[in-house]
Design a protein around this motif. Structure first.
Motif, PDB file in Angstrom:
ATOM      1  N   PRO A 151      13.523  32.280 -94.860  1.00  0.00           N
ATOM      2  CA  PRO A 151      13.295  31.832 -93.481  1.00  0.00           C
ATOM      3  C   PRO A 151      12.238  32.647 -92.746  1.00  0.00           C
ATOM      4  N   ASP A 152      12.089  33.936 -93.086  1.00  0.00           N
ATOM      5  CA  ASP A 152      11.050  34.745 -92.442  1.00  0.00           C
ATOM      6  C   ASP A 152       9.655  34.229 -92.799  1.00  0.00           C
ATOM      7  N   HIS A 186       8.998  31.123 -93.469  1.00  0.00           N
ATOM      8  CA  HIS A 186       8.867  29.868 -92.721  1.00  0.00           C
ATOM      9  C   HIS A 186       8.401  30.142 -91.293  1.00  0.00           C
ATOM     10  N   ARG A 187       9.033  31.113 -90.653  1.00  0.00           N
ATOM     11  CA  ARG A 187       8.646  31.463 -89.278  1.00  0.00           C
ATOM     12  C   ARG A 187       7.203  31.952 -89.227  1.00  0.00           C
ATOM     13  N   THR A 188       6.845  32.816 -90.162  1.00  0.00           N
ATOM     14  CA  THR A 188       5.498  33.385 -90.183  1.00  0.00           C
ATOM     15  C   THR A 188       4.453  32.308 -90.457  1.00  0.00           C
ATOM     16  N   LYS A 216       3.957  30.225 -87.415  1.00  0.00           N
ATOM     17  CA  LYS A 216       3.203  30.991 -86.412  1.00  0.00           C
ATOM     18  C   LYS A 216       1.719  31.030 -86.772  1.00  0.00           C
ATOM     19  N   MET A 230      12.185  24.231 -94.638  1.00  0.00           N
ATOM     20  CA  MET A 230      11.273  24.510 -93.527  1.00  0.00           C
ATOM     21  C   MET A 230      11.031  23.271 -92.673  1.00  0.00           C
ATOM     22  N   SER A 239      15.876  23.757 -90.137  1.00  0.00           N
ATOM     23  CA  SER A 239      14.644  24.536 -90.102  1.00  0.00           C
ATOM     24  C   SER A 239      14.697  25.646 -89.054  1.00  0.00           C
ATOM     25  N   VAL A 240      14.349  26.870 -89.483  1.00  0.00           N
ATOM     26  CA  VAL A 240      14.273  27.987 -88.538  1.00  0.00           C
ATOM     27  C   VAL A 240      12.962  27.945 -87.769  1.00  0.00           C
ATOM     28  N   ALA A 241      11.999  27.156 -88.252  1.00  0.00           N
ATOM     29  CA  ALA A 241      10.697  27.033 -87.597  1.00  0.00           C
ATOM     30  C   ALA A 241      10.523  25.656 -86.963  1.00  0.00           C
ATOM     31  N   THR A 296       8.693  25.221 -83.448  1.00  0.00           N
ATOM     32  CA  THR A 296       7.246  25.452 -83.549  1.00  0.00           C
ATOM     33  C   THR A 296       6.572  24.301 -84.277  1.00  0.00           C
TER      34      THR A 296
END
Length: 136
Positions: free
Chosen positions: A34-35, A37-39, A42, A67, A73-75, A78
């Motif tokens: 998940p990190d 996915h967030r990155t 971003k 994702m 989805s953690v992103a 966004t």
């Protein structure tokens, strides 16, 4: 001194022009982390906002399928905003969707699909697109 100022102005204008030339970049995401996915979300958002005349595509396959899952989805927030931009495409590999029994209805709105994620990336590179592998 006058020559130094002129030289400086030429250098600055050259740098500014180089940074505004449109580019095309394909982002490759396979990680289930998940990190990552967030990155990746971003990075995509920042690039699309910084270079609105450029084109960006996020290709998701393998373990990264969550994702773009509408429910997990953690992103998602966004991606939901960024996929609305004219210069951004977010796609998932149909083979990955089949393996994980996903349907288009289960994806974040605006996310598309491609028959094969790896093939999509190779074709983008063949067309001159830059490549970024999002990983941790």
């Amino acid at each position: 001194m006058k020559k130094l100022i002129v030289l400086f102005m030429l250098m600055v204008s050259g740098i500014m022009l180089a940074q505004t030339e449109p580019i095309k970049v394909v982002f490759d995401v396979t990680s289930s982390n998940p990190d990552v996915h967030r990155t990746a979300a971003k990075h995509l958002r920042l690039m699309a906002e910084a270079y609105p005349q450029s084109e960006f595509e996020l290709v998701i396959y393998s373990g990264a399928y969550k994702m773009v899952d509408r429910k997990s989805s953690v992103a998602g927030e966004t991606l939901t905003d960024i996929v609305k931009r004219d210069n951004v495409a977010i796609v998932i590999c149909e083979q990955t969707m089949k393996r994980h029994k996903m349907t288009m209805d289960g994806l974040i709105p605006g996310v598309g699909s491609v028959p094969d994620g790896i093939y999509e990336i190779i074709m983008k590179q063949k067309e001159g697109w830059g490549y970024i592998k999002e990983a941790q």
